[in-house]
Design an enzyme around this catalytic site. Structure first.
Site, PDB file in Angstrom:
ATOM      1  N   CYS A 274       0.826  -1.217   0.000  1.00 49.27           N
ATOM      2  CA  CYS A 274       0.000   0.000   0.000  1.00 49.27           C
ATOM      3  C   CYS A 274       0.859   1.265   0.000  1.00 49.27           C
ATOM      4  CB  CYS A 274      -0.927   0.016   1.200  1.00 49.27           C
ATOM      5  SG  CYS A 274      -2.015  -1.401   1.276  1.00 49.27           S
TER       6      CYS A 274
ATOM      7  N   GLY B 157      -6.832 -14.047   2.246  1.00 49.27           N
ATOM      8  CA  GLY B 157      -6.380 -12.850   1.527  1.00 49.27           C
ATOM      9  C   GLY B 157      -7.139 -12.562   0.251  1.00 49.27           C
TER      10      GLY B 157
END
Lengths: 547, 547
Positions: free
Chosen positions: B42, B276
């Site tokens: 991120c 995930g």
């Protein structure tokens, strides 16, 4: 129908406006003893420094605006001297003229009054002020215009701290005096100590455990015998419900004199309702009636009592209490019960502390965030939360306040899907993380020991291992009586660790020591994690750290 | 016991670390096809501008650190080519050498792969990149060091916008191209339009409704026939579950190819788990299986699957999805379902918009905060929330995400006891306020009309009253077909308002028009409030405003 409202600030004015939205026909009269209604009392401290620059910004709505927009008959400088509930009448005095007004429904929203410390000489000193309303702030601003240099503030609660910050920003020398052993009694002592530190960093002279024996000619005599000079004294020792009028009318009151209302805000007298700082509300976690003198509940209650009177299905669900205060660069906030309140209520609790950053560590500008969670040891039911830090303290506490008010447990916190991008948070948000830490305790994967239990445990024979690096110990100091084994070397040193003693592990924030605890437990040792580790311990007992 | 984990970033590494904390003896092997594990994916866009200054900050933990601290055997640049579930074996290739590894438990955490737009010429262009991992960012940084000036970004989702912001900060000329009619598909169009505006304000050239027909020699041919030059092209059109390996092993997959798991993360094959971005999870509000490819759920799932394998009572409760993105000075966030998702699921909903400030208006520095709430019209059950603004967007959405995930209604929102002091919030917090606004709708005290329904309503004969002041109309513009009656004059003009037509009221943000609605309703008119009023309407249709 005529509805008379006594008190025109948060609760009273919210009630008046909502009543008008629900009905065009109802006659609404608001009486206030002061010259202003609907003013920003929470903003007053910030006007002292000029952070709120204009006096008119403190006055949210004028009687004229309220008349025009809401058809509300606002009468300021009007003191109600008597309630005659048998006749549905009140007596109000305006500029010396007394008048009776009849009502169909009466709403009491008289707020709270400043407690006055009982200090010899204080009554006759014309340089001692409270800060509760616009006339107070006008008087203080007049004094400040005479260029005083030394200010003493009595009471280190939220108002005292806000006033201290704003007067420091004005360039004054500020002493903050409190009889208690900590600032901010709504926080636990080790959390409040972070704010004491921030105040000292910004040149506030903090005098805790200090009473004032005498005030005389700008001289304060403290109970340690010392004397200090003050050009100006601000008294901010707390508030209590303003209920003399209600009591005189035979309305039932409880602790601190707070008005007792049912869940529809009805007092013990027919057609008389009460809201705001003056009432007692049910503390949802203890079931006790308590005073929560804050702006937000007052506004909500005002709106709700209007709904009740107009027949909408609404009731007071009770409260948990949430408070926040800024001290210079840092905020401190709490929601629910703190340790003192839990102890008073005889509730068994467990605590967990975490210290992390407000957002992802790899993104620049993160600030330390210290949190504390209180919960039921067996079930994990949430009791309270506290946070101190430069950023996102309000966010963490607001999220936790929702969890606490809705009866959640520590196991719900990891489930929260909180917004994450690097500038805003972490993939494992601080709320998720403290939920994990608490879940580990409830499930028996971790056991902890509080900062104030360490000394006793070591006396009882516990073996304290600090798993920080030698460089950290050198930089930050050593815990008394600790053995240093860095975490990454721990597995190689198991043979040196006594098998027959309680092992206590510590690191900087408690995260590495938790991993050490797990390694040791999985190797058959009996282990407890020093909760909050070095950071909490050294905040609570800076003098015990060995350098 | 040997546990093999395929994929060493969020979900896989969380699983590995938790497994080690739960057991010292388990052998834990993590295989990753890339050169790095546990990296900050991120954070990648922020490295492009230098806001994250050091490349090493993107790498959270190295295999060496993971070995030392967690006794985890991390094998990078190792691609698993086959899963043989009958034999509990996988085949892994490292630098051309193939090897079989047996497992007792296998955890799949392969993440997602970037979708590739199907544009002629794109495959052979060596200046087109995705941004998914450290090698990608290295390649882009190498290109950037050659001082390009023009960048085209394909895809105006979160990554595309983050990359645009960071490349503008680097001084590049940036064009952001998307085939859809709005940026940020996770937001509703009128909320996303606020971000489009912010992007344009910061010199991003935004091309919506635009497809690229061809890429050839640094030239992009758009579907309107125009051609643009780009030294560099970043493709960010979205991701899909990376599940080719799982599918080849006969593991059941669903929509988009996502792996289907039960509430204990077990796939259709024994002893094989998955977490995930690669898995589908139950959308709590619709009950449908969906892909929520975000870092936070991946981390939680990784931890939970470790608990499941080690026998702790844990299950995947499903998700609602919460996302946030920063675009220059503004953040946009959403939680739960948006309008498009509600429509797709066939769920009847009502919307309400509010625009206020992030904290008390009397305290300086407040910023506009636009919010939207979606809920069930009859019960008020919360479905979704969105917010855009400079400050406290993350806070408001996080609070609402907790409310939505725990099944609350609009009536719960006013009850939230949120922290209030002037620098942090309002006595009536934005969350409380939008709760009040929505409660009024559910209880029938207010009716609203959405921005995209106004034109039709006027065609059907509705009479539109704008209650702003003439000064505001002059400054900000006029709604087409509206009659101006300032709120404070409304009661004097009732006779001029048609009794037999639907009256629509509007103001700037919707607050004054709600009061106008109540005045008119209490006087017998049939009235609807233009939801979000001028601010939402003029954001959605700037071209329709009359100046």
């Amino acid at each position: 129908m005529r509805i008379v409202i006594i008190g025109g600030v948060a609760g009273g004015m919210s009630a008046a406006a909502r009543l008008r939205r629900l009905s065009e026909e109802t006659e609404i009269i608001v009486l206030d003893k002061g010259p202003y209604v609907s003013f920003a009392n929470c903003g007053l401290p910030y006007y002292l420094s000029g952070e709120i620059a204009n006096r008119e910004d403190l006055i949210v709505q004028s009687p004229r605006q309220l008349k025009k927009r809401f058809k509300i008959d606002v009468r300021t400088e009007t003191t109600v001297t008597e309630i005659n509930s048998d006749n549905h009448q009140i007596t109000a005095v305006h500029h010396g003229l007394s008048k009776t007004i009849t009502y169909d429904k009466l709403i009491l929203s008289p707020g709270s009054v400043a407690d006055k410390p009982n200090i010899p000489g204080m009554g006759s000193a014309d340089y001692v002020y409270a800060l509760r309303n616009i006339p107070d702030v006008d008087k203080i601003m007049a004094q400040l215009s005479q260029a005083p240099t030394r200010v003493a503030i009595i009471g280190a609660g939220s108002i005292g701290i806000e006033v201290a910050e704003n007067l420091i920003k004005r360039g004054l020398s500020v002493m903050l005096i409190d009889a208690g052993s900590q600032v901010l009694p709504f926080m636990d002592p080790e959390m409040a100590a972070l704010i004491s530190h921030e105040l000292s960093e910004h040149s506030v002279t903090l005098k805790l455990n200090t009473q004032i024996d005498k005030i005389d000619r700008h001289q304060l005599t403290l109970n340690d015998g010392s004397q200090i000079k003050a050009d100006l004294v601000i008294s901010a020792v707390g508030v209590r419900p303003n209920t003399a009028l209600a009591q005189a009318a035979g309305i039932k009151t409880g602790e601190l004199g707070g008005i007792i209302v049912d869940k529809h805000y009805q007092t013990s007298q027919p057609d008389i309702y009460a809201v705001g700082d003056a009432i007692l509300v049910k503390q949802l976690l203890t079931g006790q009636l308590v005073s929560i003198p804050l702006a937000s509940p007052a506004n909500r209650q005002g709106r709700e009592v209007a709904d009740v009177i107009m027949g909408l299905p609404r009731e007071n669900r009770g409260g948990i209490g949430t408070a926040i205060v800024r001290a210079f660069d840092v905020a401190a906030a709490a929601t629910g019960l703190n340790v003192a309140q839990l102890k008073r209520a005889g509730i068994n609790y467990q605590a967990v502390h975490t210290t992390g950053q407000n957002h992802a560590a790899f993104y620049p500008g993160g600030k330390p965030l210290s949190m504390k969670l209180l919960f039921e040891p067996q079930t994990g039911k949430l009791f309270g939360a506290q946070a101190v830090g430069e950023k996102s303290v309000d966010k963490q506490i607001d999220i936790l306040s929702v969890a606490i008010k809705s009866g959640m447990t520590v196991f719900d916190l990891p489930e929260f899907e909180l917004s994450y991008a690097p500038p805003f948070g972490s993939a494992k948000d601080p709320v998720n993380m403290i939920g994990y830490a608490a879940s580990n305790l409830v499930e028996g994967l971790s056991d902890n020991l509080q900062f104030d239990q360490l000394e006793g445990a070591i006396k009882d024979g516990a073996y304290l291992i600090d798993v920080r690096t030698p460089g950290e110990l050198k930089r930050d100091g050593k815990l008394p009586g600790s053995t240093n084994i860095p975490l990454d070397d721990l597995r190689d040193h198991l043979a040196e660790i006594p098998k027959d003693r309680l092992i206590i592990v510590s690191c900087r924030s408690g995260q590495r020591s938790y991993l050490a605890e797990r390694i040791l437990k999985n190797n058959g040792f009996k282990v407890k994690n020093l909760d909050g580790a070095f950071l909490v311990y050294s905040t609570a007992y800076p003098e015990r750290i060995e350098h």
